[in-house]
Design an enzyme around this catalytic site. Structure first.
Site, short mmCIF file in Angstrom:
data_model
loop_
_atom_site.label_atom_id
_atom_site.label_comp_id
_atom_site.label_asym_id
_atom_site.label_seq_id
_atom_site.Cartn_x
_atom_site.Cartn_y
_atom_site.Cartn_z
N HIS A 27 79.09 33.16 32.14
CA HIS A 27 77.98 32.67 32.96
C HIS A 27 76.67 33.24 32.42
O HIS A 27 76.21 34.29 32.86
CB HIS A 27 78.16 33.11 34.41
CG HIS A 27 79.42 32.60 35.05
ND1 HIS A 27 80.66 33.13 34.77
CD2 HIS A 27 79.62 31.61 35.97
CE1 HIS A 27 81.57 32.49 35.48
NE2 HIS A 27 80.98 31.58 36.21
N HIS A 254 75.11 27.64 34.39
CA HIS A 254 75.76 28.54 35.36
C HIS A 254 77.07 29.11 34.83
O HIS A 254 77.24 30.34 34.83
CB HIS A 254 76.02 27.80 36.67
CG HIS A 254 76.57 28.68 37.76
ND1 HIS A 254 77.88 29.12 37.78
CD2 HIS A 254 76.00 29.22 38.85
CE1 HIS A 254 78.08 29.89 38.83
NE2 HIS A 254 76.95 29.96 39.50
N GLU A 399 85.62 41.57 61.42
CA GLU A 399 86.76 42.17 60.73
C GLU A 399 86.54 42.26 59.22
O GLU A 399 86.80 43.29 58.60
CB GLU A 399 88.04 41.36 61.01
CG GLU A 399 88.52 41.39 62.45
CD GLU A 399 87.90 40.29 63.31
OE1 GLU A 399 88.30 40.16 64.48
OE2 GLU A 399 87.02 39.55 62.79
N HIS A 461 98.43 35.55 68.40
CA HIS A 461 98.18 36.97 68.13
C HIS A 461 99.40 37.70 67.59
O HIS A 461 99.30 38.88 67.24
CB HIS A 461 97.70 37.66 69.41
CG HIS A 461 96.26 37.42 69.74
ND1 HIS A 461 95.72 36.16 69.79
CD2 HIS A 461 95.25 38.28 70.00
CE1 HIS A 461 94.43 36.25 70.10
NE2 HIS A 461 94.13 37.52 70.22
#
Length: 656
Positions: A27, A254, A399, A461
């Site tokens: 890149h 890129h 999280e 869960h």
């Protein structure tokens, strides 16, 4: 004679073009576009010493836009780091070269974090402020600088880290946004229309813009950021692939080599006459002089460290050496004397009550589940913008942000971070958990509510496949302790493990204490051990983890009642067991016995221990919403359900 900054920046551009062209992979656009900003930072502002890359009070520089790795490789070489050499740069992305496609912290000194996967580095600024509160400006007084691309600012993790950094007022964090308005697909207009600077300001950041190719304007923006006590975003308006006359400003620069013709045209545009991988002596000398710029600051710091009464403790913490944790021995002795029937999440809290007073390195937290994860101990005050000495972070419902922050803290050094959430939410953390393993850093992930045993919250869960999937990550130690004693032993192992992360999978439901006799040895250190030997002639070996070890005990009792001897093996950590020698493993899992695994999760992987004629009791489907006891009965985790299967398996082997 002073060398013009543009010539210094063009050395970066030339190396980026040449390395990517030689590899025909990489890149070049980002290094070429951000060369001017990086030149100002590394020659005038960044505090570092190539002669001592591990200087504890150096500034941290994170190339979050890791695809542009040739930027950091060029900077390290030019400023005088021992590596990469020019030969190593010329072998960019090739086997044996430390110049990997994305920067890897364990490959090169000066690369602070493995990047490419986004969102790393924010925690470094937390660690710096926390250690500054503990040791003062004389020993800890540095900044964290980040170069981030458009992709970094689009990713969800950016929103999590940005919000918490602003909330904690981490003014030593300065992020350069390479605002070139290009992604792989094309213009950022294809996918973004929000006011990025407005978003950062709303998150209580200082935000300023500059022309990323105007050296005076870059300095102005940096000076404004340094003068503000909030974290700063510097919007650097840049042209991707700057200097490549036909491809600059387009996605063509890129992720691919420019091509021989465009490299030649860029050399002409940049007035760069040197051969590939050659830097003119005046330019290289100027860069090397810039690399020595912080020598006096380093020398002064060393003198302050030598005179500091905190010297030994500071160095111990920064080197990651543990102090005496004798309090844990007393805690374990207390458990043997007074057995506890408690959830292993509670056992973890009790172990931390013994650990945290003896180990000031720990910095805990939870993603809005403190009362469920049991990660906060007595006297563990919160880390806030008013008091960075606190040893507990309220991460909010972030999280992934929490896991990334913990990685940054561990990479910074001086802190052993741990943080909690539910095991099922490890999916949100997984990229950061993987990076912790890849970067070989000491991070402890505390994951509670580890099975259908959490009960009524139901399948959304209840983790089923998570233990198996996490065990697949190389260099991650996954522990699933069976009782309070094993939980304490697994905490010790997690803290002692300095070359990789650990994950504790802990129960919500109460479990009886199974270990009732003391041991000179940490039995969990072997990954598996014989909890109880058969009394009748051994024909079965029951292998279980966590809450299912008590189920295995009940199964063994029933088998023994029929004259069938059954060993019980507790296996808290697959990885540690696999690392034992052949004789130890064969001693626990003999060929002549029927081997039966019992774990309330997917059975995939257990065949390596039970063998082709063994039996795996598990859960290869999602759970249900009900009390834990009902679920264990419903899904067959009882002696009444398992014993008939064992008897049938014995019969199929020709045994009566």
């Amino acid at each position: 004679m002073a060398v013009e900054p543009r010539l210094l920046a063009n050395a970066i551009r030339a190396l980026a073009m040449d390395a990517v062209q030689a590899a025909n992979s990489g890149h070049p656009g980002m290094p070429m576009g951000m060369a001017d900003v990086a030149t100002v930072l590394f020659t005038e502002y960044l505090k570092y010493d190539p002669a001592d890359p591990a200087w504890h009070d150096r500034d941290r520089f994170v190339l979050s836009a890791g695809h542009g790795s040739m930027l950091i490789y060029a900077l390290l070489h030019l400023t005088g780091y021992a590596h990469p050499t020019m030969d190593e740069i010329s072998r960019f992305r090739q086997l044996g070269s430390p110049c990997a496609g994305h920067p890897e912290n364990f490959m090169l000194a000066g690369v602070e974090a493995t990047t490419g996967p986004l969102g790393q580095g924010f925690g470094m600024a937390v660690a710096e402020r926390h250690l500054n509160a503990a040791f003062g400006d004389d020993l800890v007084d540095h900044r964290t600088w980040v170069i981030a691309g458009d992709g970094d600012l689009m990713e969800g993790i950016n929103h999590e880290a940005t919000g918490l950094a602003g909330h904690l007022k981490l003014g030593r964090l300065i992020v350069f946004w390479d605002n070139n308005k290009i992604t792989i697909d094309g213009s950022t207009d294809l996918s973004r229309s929000e006011d990025v600077l407005g978003r950062y300001r709303a998150a209580e950041w200082h935000a300023v813009s500059c022309d990323g190719h105007d050296f005076a304007d870059i300095r102005r923006a940096i000076d404004e950021a340094l003068a503000d006590d909030r974290p700063s975003l510097i919007d650097c308006r840049t042209i991707i692939g700057w200097g490549a006359p036909n491809k600059q400003g387009t996605s063509a620069t890129h992720g691919a080599a420019l091509g021989a013709d465009e490299v030649a045209a860029a050399r002409k545009q940049l007035v760069w006459d040197s051969a590939p991988f050659e830097i003119p002596e005046p330019i290289l000398s100027a860069w090397r002089e810039a690399g020595r710029r912080s020598g006096k600051a380093h020398e002064d710091w060393r003198a302050r460290l030598a005179a500091s009464p905190e010297r030994n403790e500071f160095v111990r913490r920064m080197e990651g050496r543990l102090p005496d944790l004798g309090g844990l021995d007393a805690y374990l002795e207390g458990l043997i004397a007074n057995p506890q029937k408690i959830a292993t999440r509670k056992a973890s809290e009790l172990a931390l009550e013994a650990i945290n007073p003896a180990l000031p390195d720990t910095l805990g937290g939870s993603a809005d589940l403190t009362g469920s994860n049991n990660t906060k101990t007595k006297g563990q005050g919160p880390l806030t913008k008013e008091d960075y000495s606190g040893r507990y972070i309220y991460y909010g419902i972030r999280e992934f942000g929490m896991a990334c922050a913990m990685n940054g803290m561990a990479l910074h050094g001086g802190v052993i971070p741990y943080g909690g959430t539910f095991l099922v939410f490890s999916d949100y953390c997984r990229p950061a958990i993987r990076l912790a393993a890849l970067q070989r850093i000491r991070v402890v992930f505390v994951m509670t509510h580890d099975s259908i045993g959490l009960g009524e919250d139901g399948p959304t869960h209840q983790p089923v496949e998570h233990l198996t999937s996490l065990r697949l990550i190389p260099n991650l130690a996954v522990y699933r302790p069976a009782d309070a004693v094993e939980t304490a032993e697994c905490w010790v192992l997690s803290l002692e493990r300095s070359e990789g992360p650990s994950l504790l999978a802990l129960t919500r439901q109460n479990l009886p204490q199974l270990r009732l006799e003391g041991s000179e040895e940490n039995l969990c250190a072997r990954g598996a051990y014989r909890l109880r030997a058969a009394t009748a002639e051994r024909r079965v070996v029951l292998i279980a983890t966590g809450s299912e070890v008590q189920v295995a005990l009940a199964v063994a009792d029933a088998l023994e009642g029929q004259g069938i001897g059954a060993d019980i093996i507790s296996m808290p950590c697959w990885g540690l067991f696999d690392a034992q020698d052949d004789s130890y493993r064969a001693g626990l899992l003999p060929r002549d016995a029927l081997k039966v695994s019992i774990e309330a999760g997917t059975t995939l992987g257990w065949e390596r221990y039970v063998g082709p004629d063994g039996l795996s009791i598990g859960l290869d489907r999602f759970g249900a919403s009900a009390p834990a006891e009902d679920l264990f009965r419903r899904f067959g985790f009882t002696a009444e359900a398992i014993v008939p299967q064992v008897l049938a398996a014995l019969q199929s082997r020709g045994e009566k």
